[in-house]
Design an enzyme around this catalytic site. Structure first.
Site, PDB file in Angstrom:
ATOM      1  N   GLU A 128      -4.582   7.154  -5.337  1.00 41.79           N
ATOM      2  CA  GLU A 128      -4.700   6.416  -6.603  1.00 41.79           C
ATOM      3  C   GLU A 128      -6.089   6.613  -7.200  1.00 41.79           C
ATOM      4  O   GLU A 128      -7.084   6.424  -6.490  1.00 41.79           O
ATOM      5  CB  GLU A 128      -4.446   4.928  -6.353  1.00 41.79           C
ATOM      6  CG  GLU A 128      -3.033   4.641  -5.889  1.00 41.79           C
ATOM      7  CD  GLU A 128      -2.837   3.203  -5.470  1.00 41.79           C
ATOM      8  OE1 GLU A 128      -1.681   2.775  -5.370  1.00 41.79           O
ATOM      9  OE2 GLU A 128      -3.841   2.496  -5.237  1.00 41.79           O
TER      10      GLU A 128
ATOM     11  N   HIS B  81      -0.450   0.221  -9.929  1.00 44.47           N
ATOM     12  CA  HIS B  81      -1.252  -0.660  -9.074  1.00 44.47           C
ATOM     13  C   HIS B  81      -1.846  -1.815  -9.887  1.00 44.47           C
ATOM     14  O   HIS B  81      -3.037  -2.138  -9.780  1.00 44.47           O
ATOM     15  CB  HIS B  81      -2.373   0.103  -8.370  1.00 44.47           C
ATOM     16  CG  HIS B  81      -2.877  -0.592  -7.140  1.00 44.47           C
ATOM     17  ND1 HIS B  81      -3.249   0.076  -5.997  1.00 44.47           N
ATOM     18  CD2 HIS B  81      -3.059  -1.911  -6.863  1.00 44.47           C
ATOM     19  CE1 HIS B  81      -3.654  -0.789  -5.083  1.00 44.47           C
ATOM     20  NE2 HIS B  81      -3.547  -2.010  -5.588  1.00 44.47           N
TER      21      HIS B  81
ATOM     22  N   ARG C   1       0.842  -1.187   0.000  1.00 44.60           N
ATOM     23  CA  ARG C   1       0.000   0.000   0.000  1.00 44.60           C
ATOM     24  C   ARG C   1       0.883   1.245   0.000  1.00 44.60           C
ATOM     25  O   ARG C   1       1.957   1.255   0.600  1.00 44.60           O
ATOM     26  CB  ARG C   1      -0.920   0.028   1.240  1.00 44.60           C
ATOM     27  CG  ARG C   1      -2.076  -0.948   1.178  1.00 44.60           C
ATOM     28  CD  ARG C   1      -3.091  -0.558   0.114  1.00 44.60           C
ATOM     29  NE  ARG C   1      -4.249  -1.456   0.080  1.00 44.60           N
ATOM     30  CZ  ARG C   1      -4.339  -2.513  -0.704  1.00 44.60           C
ATOM     31  NH1 ARG C   1      -3.328  -2.838  -1.504  1.00 44.60           N
ATOM     32  NH2 ARG C   1      -5.432  -3.254  -0.696  1.00 44.60           N
TER      33      ARG C   1
END
Length: 310
Positions: free
Chosen positions: A263, A286, A234
């Site tokens: 994000e 991601h 994370r």
């Protein structure tokens, strides 16, 4: 039972939703949903199926019919869990769906940074190989992983899989004690103790108060200048700006991240700007988890959650 998926596009267009459809009488799909649209779209829903859409207390209080939230991910930080419990709304998530995909991505980052792939790829693109006085380029010192020490934070299914893959390369693997845990009940060494001998540090732990900026300026100072740092967990587990400074100053040999604090990074981020610099730096969007097999597994696990709650 009427189920509504608020952000179906987050699974990709190539995923078969039929396992979920078989568990409900009606399935309504929205590709994208803004937070302020959620309550209206869930008005007639018994089940909300979400990935990253935020469902706060105000939204949940406006939905007396809602009885179940299925999260298409492991993290439930986008759901007001206290409000859901107070209102009697069950929340079910999915776990272990992307172990192979994320572990593979993590290992890719380790291998690429060890080989100084970002630097050599740039050299080739700039034509430096064409003008080399001999047959190869060797300006950037690479790291042979065999015999090197990998320190992993997070000994769950994902961290353990990365450890097994690394052992296949001949690496020595250590797992750091869980940050924030009672030190008396964890015999593993702390990250601070392991850091000075680490050749690679890979993060596979949740973002909590104890892990926020776990890798800060002080921890970076404990690492060898030749160390590689990987974050596929994370954003904000590392202090990204401190890590970038260490990379620029030669106090960190390579940095690979698949996650950022915000994000998507609508307002940019220093790491994205730094990609134009001659650094051993990898930033991926991601997408460690996005193998088709992993995304389809999310659907299957969500269908099972629906069946178990029926």
């Amino acid at each position: 039972m009427h189920a509504v998926i608020l952000d179906a596009a987050s699974l990709g267009p190539d995923i078969d939703l039929s396992p979920i459809e078989r568990q409900v009488t009606q399935l309504t799909c929205h590709d994208f949903t803004a937070t302020d649209e959620a309550a209206e779209r869930l008005t007639d829903a018994d089940v909300a199926i979400v990935n990253k859409v935020k469902l706060g207390a105000e939204t949940l209080e406006a939905l007396p019919r809602l009885r179940l939230i299925c999260v298409l991910a492991t993290g439930t930080n986008n759901i007001d869990m206290a409000a859901a419990e107070r209102l009697g709304v069950e929340v079910r998530n999915v776990t272990a769906y992307g172990t192979a995909s994320v572990a593979q991505h993590s290992l890719m980052m380790i291998l690429a940074l060890a080989a100084r792939l970002p630097r050599y790829q740039d050299d080739v693109a700039q034509g430096r190989w064409n003008t080399s006085p001999f047959f190869c380029l060797m300006e950037h010192r690479t790291l042979q992983l065999e015999g090197k020490h990998l320190v992993i934070v997070g000994q769950g299914e994902l961290g353990s899989r990365v450890g097994k893959l690394a052992e296949g390369l001949g690496m020595q693997v250590s797992f750091a004690a869980r940050p924030g845990a009672d030190s008396g009940g964890d015999r593993r060494s702390s990250l601070a103790e392991l850091a000075p001998t680490a050749d690679v540090v890979s993060l596979h732990c949740p973002l909590t108060e104890a892990t926020h900026h776990l890798i800060d300026a002080d921890m970076l100072a404990r690492l060898k200048p030749a160390c590689l740092l990987i974050n596929c967990a994370r954003g904000s587990i590392i202090d990204e700006e401190a890590a970038l400074t260490a990379l620029r100053e030669g106090r960190l040999s390579g940095l690979g991240v698949d996650v950022l604090p915000e994000e998507p990074p609508r307002n940019g981020h220093p790491l994205l700007d730094a990609l134009a610099e001659p650094l051993n730096l990898i930033v991926t969007p991601h997408n460690a988890w996005i193998a088709p097999e992993a995304r389809q597994r999310i659907v299957e696990l969500t269908a099972q959650n629906l069946a178990d709650s029926a």
